[in-house]
Scaffold this motif. Structure first.
Motif, PDB file in Angstrom:
ATOM      1  N   GLY A  98      33.193  26.798  -9.719  1.00 33.79           N
ATOM      2  CA  GLY A  98      32.295  27.541  -8.832  1.00 33.79           C
ATOM      3  C   GLY A  98      31.719  26.668  -7.734  1.00 33.79           C
ATOM      4  O   GLY A  98      32.091  25.516  -7.581  1.00 33.79           O
ATOM      5  N   SER A  99      30.848  27.234  -6.953  1.00 33.48           N
ATOM      6  CA  SER A  99      30.185  26.504  -5.872  1.00 33.48           C
ATOM      7  C   SER A  99      28.734  26.933  -5.824  1.00 33.48           C
ATOM      8  O   SER A  99      28.427  28.122  -5.876  1.00 33.48           O
ATOM      9  N   ASN A 100      27.832  25.956  -5.751  1.00 29.00           N
ATOM     10  CA  ASN A 100      26.401  26.239  -5.751  1.00 29.00           C
ATOM     11  C   ASN A 100      25.716  25.519  -4.607  1.00 29.00           C
ATOM     12  O   ASN A 100      26.113  24.422  -4.226  1.00 29.00           O
ATOM     13  N   THR A 101      24.687  26.123  -4.066  1.00 26.79           N
ATOM     14  CA  THR A 101      23.866  25.502  -3.029  1.00 26.79           C
ATOM     15  C   THR A 101      22.414  25.521  -3.480  1.00 26.79           C
ATOM     16  O   THR A 101      21.895  26.574  -3.840  1.00 26.79           O
ATOM     17  N   LEU A 102      21.785  24.357  -3.478  1.00 28.07           N
ATOM     18  CA  LEU A 102      20.390  24.247  -3.888  1.00 28.07           C
ATOM     19  C   LEU A 102      19.562  23.768  -2.710  1.00 28.07           C
ATOM     20  O   LEU A 102      19.894  22.763  -2.085  1.00 28.07           O
ATOM     21  N   THR A 103      18.495  24.485  -2.384  1.00 29.44           N
ATOM     22  CA  THR A 103      17.626  24.113  -1.274  1.00 29.44           C
ATOM     23  C   THR A 103      16.284  23.643  -1.811  1.00 29.44           C
ATOM     24  O   THR A 103      15.637  24.347  -2.582  1.00 29.44           O
ATOM     25  N   LEU A 104      15.876  22.437  -1.418  1.00 26.45           N
ATOM     26  CA  LEU A 104      14.599  21.870  -1.844  1.00 26.45           C
ATOM     27  C   LEU A 104      13.673  21.698  -0.648  1.00 26.45           C
ATOM     28  O   LEU A 104      14.094  21.162   0.370  1.00 26.45           O
ATOM     29  N   GLY A 105      12.420  22.123  -0.791  1.00 28.47           N
ATOM     30  CA  GLY A 105      11.411  21.874   0.238  1.00 28.47           C
ATOM     31  C   GLY A 105      10.435  20.822  -0.264  1.00 28.47           C
ATOM     32  O   GLY A 105       9.752  21.043  -1.253  1.00 28.47           O
ATOM     33  N   LEU A 106      10.364  19.687   0.406  1.00 31.25           N
ATOM     34  CA  LEU A 106       9.505  18.602  -0.045  1.00 31.25           C
ATOM     35  C   LEU A 106       8.062  18.818   0.400  1.00 31.25           C
ATOM     36  O   LEU A 106       7.820  19.156   1.566  1.00 31.25           O
ATOM     37  N   GLU A 107       7.122  18.610  -0.505  1.00 33.33           N
ATOM     38  CA  GLU A 107       5.701  18.679  -0.205  1.00 33.33           C
ATOM     39  C   GLU A 107       5.119  17.286  -0.147  1.00 33.33           C
ATOM     40  O   GLU A 107       5.481  16.422  -0.925  1.00 33.33           O
ATOM     41  N   ARG A 108       4.192  17.098   0.781  1.00 31.92           N
ATOM     42  CA  ARG A 108       3.502  15.813   0.869  1.00 31.92           C
ATOM     43  C   ARG A 108       2.634  15.634  -0.367  1.00 31.92           C
ATOM     44  O   ARG A 108       1.911  16.541  -0.778  1.00 31.92           O
ATOM     45  N   VAL A 158       8.813   9.732 -11.516  1.00 38.25           N
ATOM     46  CA  VAL A 158      10.164  10.171 -11.177  1.00 38.25           C
ATOM     47  C   VAL A 158      10.252  11.692 -11.199  1.00 38.25           C
ATOM     48  O   VAL A 158      10.937  12.302 -10.374  1.00 38.25           O
ATOM     49  N   GLY A 159       9.536  12.323 -12.133  1.00 35.97           N
ATOM     50  CA  GLY A 159       9.547  13.779 -12.238  1.00 35.97           C
ATOM     51  C   GLY A 159       8.610  14.470 -11.280  1.00 35.97           C
ATOM     52  O   GLY A 159       8.314  15.662 -11.434  1.00 35.97           O
ATOM     53  N   THR A 160       8.101  13.747 -10.273  1.00 40.27           N
ATOM     54  CA  THR A 160       7.280  14.233  -9.159  1.00 40.27           C
ATOM     55  C   THR A 160       5.874  14.665  -9.564  1.00 40.27           C
ATOM     56  O   THR A 160       5.180  15.315  -8.789  1.00 40.27           O
ATOM     57  N   THR A 170       0.835  -1.197   0.000  1.00 37.16           N
ATOM     58  CA  THR A 170       0.000   0.000   0.000  1.00 37.16           C
ATOM     59  C   THR A 170       0.873   1.252   0.000  1.00 37.16           C
ATOM     60  O   THR A 170       2.053   1.200   0.358  1.00 37.16           O
ATOM     61  N   LEU A 171       0.279   2.377  -0.380  1.00 38.91           N
ATOM     62  CA  LEU A 171       1.013   3.636  -0.466  1.00 38.91           C
ATOM     63  C   LEU A 171       1.607   4.041   0.873  1.00 38.91           C
ATOM     64  O   LEU A 171       1.029   3.775   1.936  1.00 38.91           O
ATOM     65  N   THR A 172       2.736   4.682   0.817  1.00 35.62           N
ATOM     66  CA  THR A 172       3.400   5.215   1.999  1.00 35.62           C
ATOM     67  C   THR A 172       3.292   6.737   2.000  1.00 35.62           C
ATOM     68  O   THR A 172       2.657   7.341   1.142  1.00 35.62           O
ATOM     69  N   ASP A 173       3.920   7.361   2.973  1.00 38.64           N
ATOM     70  CA  ASP A 173       3.849   8.819   3.132  1.00 38.64           C
ATOM     71  C   ASP A 173       4.793   9.490   2.135  1.00 38.64           C
ATOM     72  O   ASP A 173       5.903   9.910   2.478  1.00 38.64           O
ATOM     73  N   LEU A 174       4.344   9.588   0.892  1.00 43.98           N
ATOM     74  CA  LEU A 174       5.194  10.107  -0.178  1.00 43.98           C
ATOM     75  C   LEU A 174       5.334  11.622  -0.110  1.00 43.98           C
ATOM     76  O   LEU A 174       4.354  12.346   0.081  1.00 43.98           O
ATOM     77  N   MET A 175       6.565  12.100  -0.312  1.00 45.50           N
ATOM     78  CA  MET A 175       6.877  13.524  -0.411  1.00 45.50           C
ATOM     79  C   MET A 175       7.731  13.729  -1.654  1.00 45.50           C
ATOM     80  O   MET A 175       8.408  12.803  -2.105  1.00 45.50           O
ATOM     81  N   ALA A 176       7.724  14.928  -2.211  1.00 41.38           N
ATOM     82  CA  ALA A 176       8.497  15.151  -3.431  1.00 41.38           C
ATOM     83  C   ALA A 176       8.882  16.617  -3.574  1.00 41.38           C
ATOM     84  O   ALA A 176       8.229  17.512  -3.022  1.00 41.38           O
ATOM     85  N   ALA A 177       9.965  16.838  -4.318  1.00 38.43           N
ATOM     86  CA  ALA A 177      10.418  18.186  -4.646  1.00 38.43           C
ATOM     87  C   ALA A 177      11.258  18.125  -5.911  1.00 38.43           C
ATOM     88  O   ALA A 177      11.806  17.077  -6.258  1.00 38.43           O
ATOM     89  N   SER A 178      11.360  19.245  -6.599  1.00 40.19           N
ATOM     90  CA  SER A 178      12.182  19.306  -7.809  1.00 40.19           C
ATOM     91  C   SER A 178      12.739  20.710  -7.977  1.00 40.19           C
ATOM     92  O   SER A 178      12.169  21.686  -7.483  1.00 40.19           O
ATOM     93  N   SER A 179      13.864  20.788  -8.681  1.00 40.76           N
ATOM     94  CA  SER A 179      14.462  22.085  -8.989  1.00 40.76           C
ATOM     95  C   SER A 179      15.515  21.886 -10.071  1.00 40.76           C
ATOM     96  O   SER A 179      15.781  20.758 -10.496  1.00 40.76           O
ATOM     97  N   THR A 180      16.084  22.971 -10.520  1.00 38.12           N
ATOM     98  CA  THR A 180      17.177  22.924 -11.496  1.00 38.12           C
ATOM     99  C   THR A 180      18.412  23.585 -10.902  1.00 38.12           C
ATOM    100  O   THR A 180      18.312  24.441 -10.018  1.00 38.12           O
TER     101      THR A 180
END
Length: 453
Positions: free
Chosen positions: A133-143, A176-178, A116-126
């Motif tokens: 260089g140096s980069n920092t990417l912050t993702l906030g997952l939504e239920r 896969v692409g949320t 059965t389904l579980t507590d799925l969360m997802a986020a995406s960004s580019t």
């Protein structure tokens, strides 16, 4: 104040000039390192494992799994533009997860047999990796799921041999692409007969993906020796991911089934009560919306530290009550040091039809950022506050820069409706939703679970 359950995934992108490094696709050229760590956002818990898919254009370049909060992973990639997708709560035992060679952005994560389904969360960004260089990417997952917590159908005919509740049409998969996929799913939840022989319940929590189109159809199916009759209703309120759902129904011989459903948001999405009347000739229904649950809930407010005493300040908030859970933890009701006027009178809000929206916004405005799930108080809580406001709460607020308690406040009545209450009238005072002024204040309350260190 958090509007939805989320977490933060911090990606430190360290770009090096090692031209001989081996990259994910085994091409010998200048490479960069993508380092991924996961953290909990505030009080919210992360659904592990977190599956991370990295695409360059339409080609999957990397697939990695973060098993818990202590894990980190590094990917060596060529410089360029990448799409990063993170899906929390999907483990390989429950889901069929595509390998890098098979993964596309539209590939569904399918359930394995008897799972059965579980507590799925997802986020995406580019993200763009630039050599050196140096980069920092912050993702906030939504239920991405809603949670059916409990279903109760009462006064079912004694001749019933089975009762179930169905919802349709639902999405059947997360990609896969949320995004969602497969739009014609139906979830049927079987209920169990209780000792009285007339009540059927399901208390096992079940995650469901949201409806693929609105309005969604909810049906109660009652089976007797004469066959199965289904009583259906098309809800005019959206069932959405991120909501908890509790449904209570009563069967009546005259109309069939009457259902009352409560949909509670994890943060400040509000509460919707949907009433259904079913019979063989059709269905009618109505919906009312309340800003929050009628009963206090600790929600995600679980903290570690010393348990405060009643009639003291904790994080700038007045401690109204402390209820011991066990030797190491307690549930604490706090009163915000802030209050704000509703800003519009009853006639204006009645004309605009947005009392709940205004109250929700004012609760957020008067809350304290240390905690989430602020709400209006109950009548019992206001009565308790009235008994200590002059000699305990107000002196503390005055000394520490808080706003003193006045007399009239909004609350949740026993039936879940929003009312106002004059503290001077006591617990039996007048409650009247239709008659209030624009200067009447809102002061939020919150329930917090505190565990000793």
């Amino acid at each position: 104040m958090k509007k939805y359950l989320s977490f933060v995934a911090v990606m430190a992108l360290v770009l090096t000039g090692c031209g001989k490094d081996v990259v994910e696709d085994s091409v010998s050229q200048t490479s960069s390192v993508l380092q991924i760590r996961t953290r909990s956002g505030g009080e919210a818990a992360v659904s592990y494992p977190v599956n991370v898919y990295v695409f360059q254009n339409d080609e999957c370049k990397a697939v990695q799994v973060i098993g818990d909060a202590d894990q980190a992973l590094k990917l060596t990639l060529t410089e360029g533009d990448y799409s990063v997708f993170a899906i929390g709560g999907a483990d390989a035992e429950t889901y069929t997860l595509p390998a890098k060679e098979d993964a596309t952005k539209t590939t569904p994560l399918t359930l394995n047999e008897n799972k059965t389904l579980t507590d799925l969360m997802a986020a995406s960004s580019t993200v763009t990796l630039i050599d050196g260089g140096s980069n920092t990417l912050t993702l906030g997952l939504e239920r991405k799921v809603m949670l059916v917590q409990s279903i109760t159908i009462s006064k079912v005919p004694a001749a019933a041999t089975a009762v179930s509740l169905s919802m349709a049409p639902l999405y059947q998969a997360l990609t896969v692409g949320t995004s969602y996929a497969a739009e014609t799913g139906t979830a049927t939840i079987a209920l169990t007969k209780q000792e009285d022989g007339r009540t059927w319940k399901s208390t096992a929590e079940q995650f469901l993906l949201p409806p693929s189109s609105q309005p969604a159809t909810i049906a109660v199916n009652i089976t007797t020796s004469d066959g199965t009759k289904s009583y259906s209703y098309s809800s005019n309120e959206e069932l959405e991911a991120g909501y908890k759902i509790n449904i209570e129904g009563t069967y009546t011989e005259a109309v069939g089934v009457e259902l009352t459903g409560t949909i509670t948001g994890a943060t400040w999405k509000g509460e919707r009560t949907i009433t259904f009347n079913f019979d063989e000739s059709g269905a009618t229904g109505s919906t009312t919306e309340e800003p929050t649950p009628s009963e206090p809930s600790s929600g995600g407010n679980t903290v570690t530290g010393n348990i405060p005493a009643v009639n003291t300040l904790y994080q700038g908030c007045f401690v109204l009550s402390v209820t011991e859970i066990d030797d190491n933890s307690a549930e604490v009701v706090l009163v915000s040091p802030n209050e704000v006027a509703v800003g519009k009178n009853s006639a204006t809000l009645a004309r605009e039809g947005n009392l709940e929206d205004v109250i929700n916004a004012k609760i957020v405005e008067a809350s304290v950022d240390d905690f989430s799930d602020w709400r209006l108080p109950t009548l019992a809580e206001l009565d308790a506050l009235n008994k200590c406001k002059d000699n305990k709460a107000n002196p503390l607020f005055k000394k520490n820069g808080g706003m003193e308690i006045t007399n009239i406040y909004y609350l949740y009545n026993a039936d879940g409706t929003v009312k106002y209450h004059d503290l001077r009238r006591g617990n039996d005072g007048s409650l009247d939703r239709e008659d209030f002024g624009q200067d009447y204040p809102i002061r939020p309350f919150v329930t917090v679970t505190i565990s000793k260190e």
